[in-house]
Design a protein around this motif. Structure first.
Motif, mmCIF file in Angstrom:
data_model
loop_
_atom_site.group_PDB
_atom_site.id
_atom_site.type_symbol
_atom_site.label_atom_id
_atom_site.label_comp_id
_atom_site.label_asym_id
_atom_site.label_seq_id
_atom_site.Cartn_x
_atom_site.Cartn_y
_atom_site.Cartn_z
ATOM 1 N N PRO A 155 11.531 -19.339 -51.397
ATOM 2 C CA PRO A 155 12.322 -19.199 -50.155
ATOM 3 C C PRO A 155 11.644 -19.851 -48.942
ATOM 4 N N TRP A 156 10.312 -19.916 -48.933
ATOM 5 C CA TRP A 156 9.604 -20.554 -47.809
ATOM 6 C C TRP A 156 9.301 -22.032 -48.119
ATOM 7 N N HIS A 157 9.986 -22.568 -49.103
ATOM 8 C CA HIS A 157 10.017 -24.012 -49.384
ATOM 9 C C HIS A 157 8.757 -24.565 -50.044
ATOM 10 N N GLU A 158 7.908 -23.670 -50.531
ATOM 11 C CA GLU A 158 6.741 -24.127 -51.303
ATOM 12 C C GLU A 158 7.200 -24.396 -52.734
ATOM 13 N N SER A 159 6.856 -25.574 -53.240
ATOM 14 C CA SER A 159 7.329 -25.987 -54.567
ATOM 15 C C SER A 159 6.512 -25.352 -55.687
ATOM 16 N N TYR A 160 7.138 -25.175 -56.829
ATOM 17 C CA TYR A 160 6.422 -24.832 -58.062
ATOM 18 C C TYR A 160 5.790 -26.114 -58.595
ATOM 19 N N LYS A 161 4.562 -26.022 -59.066
ATOM 20 C CA LYS A 161 3.808 -27.224 -59.406
ATOM 21 C C LYS A 161 3.393 -27.270 -60.882
ATOM 22 N N ASN A 162 4.061 -26.477 -61.702
ATOM 23 C CA ASN A 162 3.727 -26.467 -63.136
ATOM 24 C C ASN A 162 4.384 -27.653 -63.849
ATOM 25 N N ASP A 163 3.828 -27.941 -65.024
ATOM 26 C CA ASP A 163 4.425 -28.988 -65.872
ATOM 27 C C ASP A 163 5.882 -28.642 -66.142
ATOM 28 N N GLY A 164 6.729 -29.621 -66.079
ATOM 29 C CA GLY A 164 8.140 -29.415 -66.388
ATOM 30 C C GLY A 164 8.977 -29.023 -65.180
ATOM 31 N N ALA A 165 8.310 -28.654 -64.067
ATOM 32 C CA ALA A 165 9.078 -28.241 -62.886
ATOM 33 C C ALA A 165 9.775 -29.443 -62.236
ATOM 34 N N PHE A 166 9.069 -30.545 -62.209
ATOM 35 C CA PHE A 166 9.577 -31.755 -61.538
ATOM 36 C C PHE A 166 10.312 -32.638 -62.535
ATOM 37 N N GLN A 167 11.474 -33.100 -62.148
ATOM 38 C CA GLN A 167 12.200 -34.061 -62.978
ATOM 39 C C GLN A 167 12.719 -35.187 -62.105
#
Ligand SMILES: [Cu+2]
Length: 319
Positions: A155-167
């Motif tokens: 909610p505070w716009h911090e991204s998840y940084k685990n493998d598979g999160a980014f596409q």
């Protein structure tokens, strides 16, 4: 009587009065100097300090249970990789899997906040996507090749940084047009009403996109994806302000790699981030600011990748 005064008498009075004023001016001289100095003092310079994660966010994290240890994995279902889309509206559909620990994008109607996904067309500022069960539309997308990047966010716009999160994917738009006007047949019959005000309820999440085209991005090369800060910051949200980004194919020095992230605020001296985590900066003055994020290689030069590794955004701080 007056006209009988000799002329020199009037002159003496004038000089006497003049001397009085002069004396008064001299007596107040020091005060006048102080006042003048104060008046020409320039406005205070902005001094930004890196501060710890704010207590307000630590409190939010506690309320969220294990969500911040989740490992959400996204899949771009639409647009399909290297697909060709006819028309200027691009539907985005995402799949969410992974170890979610209760993580689910959704906007709380009461607060207008919630977990969401950041969706980035080309190298534009991200758009928030909350309800993954409904498609998300990119409107007014111009003809040509585009990239789409997505990653889950808090909610505070911090991204998840685990493998598979980014596409990331690429697609091509043909016949992109003015999405504010309906697509019609050659006899004038409406085939598709692109106008969002006429779309069925509940209206789809989506955004009219700035005219934009993909950079020549190589998905196998180091890539920095700018996420925050973005837009306007007010009140408590403006102090501190978080810098957050996504890294692909690049490990920072502090994480055992060879890359650095350089950030430049306004015309300040460059500063560096050597661990892949958000930082919070305190001390912003009201007004417009530029934030530049760059991914540097071992040679201290920005790593070229379609122009995406050097990104500058303008933000507004309202005091
Ligand atoms: Cu966000």
């Amino acid at each position: 009587m007056m006209e009988k005064f000799p002329k020199y008498y009037s002159a003496i009075i004038l000089i006497a009065v003049g001397l009085l004023f002069f004396a008064a001016a001299c007596a107040g001289g020091n005060d006048n100097h102080t006042t003048a100095t104060t008046t020409v003092t320039p406005p205070p310079a902005q001094v930004l300090t890196v501060v710890p994660r704010p207590q307000s966010i630590l409190d939010l994290m506690k309320q969220r249970g294990d969500q911040d240890e989740a490992r959400p994995a996204l899949k771009i279902v639409m647009p399909a990789k290297d697909s060709v889309i006819n028309g200027s509206t691009v539907a985005v559909k995402l799949g969410l899997t992974g170890d979610l620990k209760g993580y689910m994008p959704h906007k709380d109607p009461a607060t207008g906040k919630g977990n969401h996904v950041h969706v980035i067309l080309d190298n534009q500022p991200y758009e928030a996507y909350y309800e993954l069960g409904q498609p998300f539309e990119l409107r007014n997308v111009t003809t040509g090749k585009h990239t789409l990047r997505v990653f889950p966010s808090r909610p505070w716009h911090e991204s998840y940084k685990n493998d598979g999160a980014f596409q990331m994917t690429t697609f091509t738009v043909k016949g992109g047009g003015d999405a504010a006007k309906p697509t019609t047949t050659n006899t004038g019959q409406t085939m598709a009403n692109n106008n969002t005000s006429a779309s069925p309820t509940p209206p789809r999440e989506g955004k009219d996109m700035q005219s934009s085209i993909a950079g020549e991005v190589d998905v196998t090369k180091p890539l920095l994806t700018y996420s925050r800060p973005k837009g306007e910051y007010k009140g408590a949200d403006a102090d501190p302000i978080m810098i957050d980004f996504w890294l692909t194919n690049a490990k920072l020095k502090g994480d055992g790699g060879e890359y650095r992230v350089r950030y430049i605020i306004d015309d300040d001296d460059p500063r560096y981030i050597d661990k892949w985590e958000p930082i919070w900066l305190s001390g912003w003055l009201g007004g417009k600011h530029t934030v530049r994020l760059e991914l540097l290689g071992n040679d201290q030069m920005p790593v070229e990748n379609g122009g995406y590794n050097t990104t500058t955004r303008e933000i507004t701080v309202v005091k």
